[in-house]
Scaffold this motif. Structure first.
Motif, PDB file in Angstrom:
ATOM      1  N   VAL A 161     -66.478  71.941  28.838  1.00 18.80           N
ATOM      2  CA  VAL A 161     -66.155  71.822  30.253  1.00 18.80           C
ATOM      3  C   VAL A 161     -67.458  71.838  31.036  1.00 18.80           C
ATOM      4  CG1 VAL A 161     -63.844  72.845  30.138  1.00 18.80           C
ATOM      5  CG2 VAL A 161     -65.850  74.334  30.425  1.00 18.80           C
ATOM      6  N   PRO A 162     -67.450  71.345  32.273  1.00 19.60           N
ATOM      7  CA  PRO A 162     -68.670  71.443  33.082  1.00 19.60           C
ATOM      8  C   PRO A 162     -69.048  72.900  33.331  1.00 19.60           C
ATOM      9  CG  PRO A 162     -67.080  69.915  34.066  1.00 19.60           C
ATOM     10  CD  PRO A 162     -66.361  70.646  32.983  1.00 19.60           C
ATOM     11  N   ALA A 163     -70.326  73.116  33.608  1.00 21.27           N
ATOM     12  CA  ALA A 163     -70.757  74.462  33.990  1.00 21.27           C
ATOM     13  C   ALA A 163     -69.941  74.915  35.195  1.00 21.27           C
ATOM     14  CB  ALA A 163     -72.238  74.459  34.328  1.00 21.27           C
ATOM     15  N   PRO A 164     -69.358  76.099  35.156  1.00 22.84           N
ATOM     16  CA  PRO A 164     -68.491  76.527  36.247  1.00 22.84           C
ATOM     17  C   PRO A 164     -69.271  76.859  37.508  1.00 22.84           C
ATOM     18  CG  PRO A 164     -68.800  78.317  34.704  1.00 22.84           C
ATOM     19  CD  PRO A 164     -69.458  77.109  34.088  1.00 22.84           C
ATOM     20  N   ASP A 165     -68.586  76.816  38.636  1.00 21.39           N
ATOM     21  CA  ASP A 165     -69.184  77.337  39.867  1.00 21.39           C
ATOM     22  C   ASP A 165     -69.416  78.833  39.735  1.00 21.39           C
ATOM     23  OD1 ASP A 165     -69.054  74.807  41.016  1.00 21.39           O
ATOM     24  OD2 ASP A 165     -67.069  75.170  41.866  1.00 21.39           O
ATOM     25  N   GLU A 166     -68.447  79.526  39.112  1.00 18.42           N
ATOM     26  CA  GLU A 166     -68.557  80.976  38.918  1.00 18.42           C
ATOM     27  C   GLU A 166     -67.975  81.332  37.554  1.00 18.42           C
ATOM     28  OE1 GLU A 166     -67.517  82.370  43.460  1.00 18.42           O
ATOM     29  OE2 GLU A 166     -66.044  81.285  42.266  1.00 18.42           O
ATOM     30  N   LEU A 167     -68.707  82.100  36.785  1.00 25.92           N
ATOM     31  CA  LEU A 167     -68.206  82.655  35.530  1.00 25.92           C
ATOM     32  C   LEU A 167     -67.789  84.095  35.815  1.00 25.92           C
ATOM     33  CD1 LEU A 167     -67.763  82.400  32.466  1.00 25.92           C
ATOM     34  CD2 LEU A 167     -70.143  83.138  32.154  1.00 25.92           C
ATOM     35  N   VAL A 168     -66.496  84.368  35.676  1.00 25.38           N
ATOM     36  CA  VAL A 168     -65.952  85.676  36.045  1.00 25.38           C
ATOM     37  C   VAL A 168     -65.722  86.547  34.823  1.00 25.38           C
ATOM     38  CG1 VAL A 168     -64.114  86.875  37.305  1.00 25.38           C
ATOM     39  CG2 VAL A 168     -64.849  84.592  38.043  1.00 25.38           C
ATOM     40  N   PHE A 169     -65.200  85.963  33.737  1.00 26.69           N
ATOM     41  CA  PHE A 169     -64.870  86.721  32.531  1.00 26.69           C
ATOM     42  C   PHE A 169     -65.444  86.030  31.291  1.00 26.69           C
ATOM     43  CE2 PHE A 169     -61.090  87.376  35.326  1.00 26.69           C
ATOM     44  CZ  PHE A 169     -61.283  88.724  35.595  1.00 26.69           C
ATOM     45  N   VAL A 170     -65.894  86.845  30.335  1.00 21.53           N
ATOM     46  CA  VAL A 170     -66.280  86.389  29.008  1.00 21.53           C
ATOM     47  C   VAL A 170     -65.525  87.241  27.995  1.00 21.53           C
ATOM     48  CG1 VAL A 170     -68.145  86.241  27.320  1.00 21.53           C
ATOM     49  CG2 VAL A 170     -68.556  85.574  29.696  1.00 21.53           C
ATOM     50  N   SER A 171     -64.924  86.606  26.983  1.00 22.63           N
ATOM     51  CA  SER A 171     -64.169  87.342  25.974  1.00 22.63           C
ATOM     52  C   SER A 171     -64.940  87.428  24.660  1.00 22.63           C
ATOM     53  CB  SER A 171     -62.821  86.658  25.710  1.00 22.63           C
ATOM     54  OG  SER A 171     -61.935  86.844  26.798  1.00 22.63           O
ATOM     55  N   SER A 172     -64.732  88.541  23.957  1.00 22.22           N
ATOM     56  CA  SER A 172     -65.235  88.689  22.594  1.00 22.22           C
ATOM     57  C   SER A 172     -64.051  89.010  21.693  1.00 22.22           C
ATOM     58  CB  SER A 172     -66.292  89.781  22.514  1.00 22.22           C
ATOM     59  OG  SER A 172     -65.768  91.042  22.913  1.00 22.22           O
ATOM     60  N   PHE A 173     -64.182  88.612  20.412  1.00 19.54           N
ATOM     61  CA  PHE A 173     -63.081  88.756  19.470  1.00 19.54           C
ATOM     62  C   PHE A 173     -63.535  89.536  18.245  1.00 19.54           C
ATOM     63  CE2 PHE A 173     -62.085  85.190  22.114  1.00 19.54           C
ATOM     64  CZ  PHE A 173     -60.713  85.267  22.308  1.00 19.54           C
ATOM     65  N   ALA A 174     -62.555  90.080  17.529  1.00 23.89           N
ATOM     66  CA  ALA A 174     -62.860  90.909  16.363  1.00 23.89           C
ATOM     67  C   ALA A 174     -63.650  90.141  15.304  1.00 23.89           C
ATOM     68  CB  ALA A 174     -61.559  91.453  15.761  1.00 23.89           C
TER      69      ALA A 174
END
Length: 241
Positions: A161-174
């Motif tokens: 996806v294009p670089a977002p205007d704002e990155l609010v959340f980042v997820s990590s997984f087991a």
């Protein structure tokens, strides 16, 4: 009053008993209840599904919608192209849209992003931690750090996806992967929020904190009282010295 429409394919709930057990009235009903729970009299919430006439997304319905939430997975190709163009026009004209989980592959999100919107994935039902990376953003208001989801499908990078205007959340997984799970964009006059947690096999939309994120997202995406119209450019008259 924020006029909200929760759109869901509704196909998994028709075909899969395990999904029916989690969402007997459909994911759209649970999402809608969460918005009413958190926003109360601020919102008027309606729902629609793929099998409704015009997919429940007629010109009249969209004109009366301030924020649209979109969940899709197995029937992206079943959405009529004319309806996609109609939704796209309304977003450019100022309607907010929240794109949820596997709707990253929906026709409308691909149209808005202009990329493949592909990503890495695997479904092992493992823990997801959603980390707030923009704590001052209104969508993150009242959200735990981290937001913990006990079982969820893994989405991972690279997310095309294009670089977002704002990155609010980042997820990590087991399993060690990370994913940009909450991003905002502006398209024309409209606001777009993509939020990834919410696979149909798990009760994610019953999670109190997920419901709060979506409520915050609706508030953020609301266009306010501005008139719904496409952006236009008017050339000034030429002047001569």
């Amino acid at each position: 009053m924020i006029r909200v429409l929760v759109w869901n394919e509704g196909e998994h709930e028709r075909m899969d008993a395990s999904v029916q057990a989690i969402y007997p009235d459909g994911m759209h009903a649970v999402i809608a209840d969460g918005l009413r729970e958190h926003l109360g009299d601020e919102v008027e919430v309606r729902t629609a599904t793929l099998r409704d006439p015009e997919h429940g997304l007629s010109e009249e319905v969209l004109a009366a919608t301030d924020v649209l939430l979109w969940w899709g997975h197995m029937a992206h190709d079943g959405v009529d192209d004319a309806v996609v163009e109609r939704v796209h026009r309304h977003v450019l004209s100022g309607m907010g849209i929240l794109v949820l989980h596997s709707a990253h592959f929906s026709k409308i999100f691909i149209r808005l992003m202009g990329t493949t919107c592909s990503l890495a994935w695997r479904n092992d039902g493992e823990q997801e931690l959603v980390w707030t990376v923009a704590p001052g953003h209104p969508i993150a208001a009242g959200i735990e750090q981290p937001l913990r989801i006990d079982r969820q499908e893994m989405y991972g990078e690279f997310f095309d996806v294009p670089a977002p205007d704002e990155l609010v959340f980042v997820s990590s997984f087991a399993g060690g992967e990370v994913f940009r799970s909450g991003m905002t964009y502006r398209r024309g006059r409209g606001r777009v929020f993509y939020f990834s947690p919410g696979d149909q096999e798990y009760p994610v939309y019953h999670h109190p904190q997920i419901r709060r994120v979506l409520a915050n997202g609706v508030r953020w995406a609301h266009p306010g009282e501005s008139a719904r119209e496409l952006p236009t450019v008017t050339n000034p008259p030429r002047t001569h010295a």
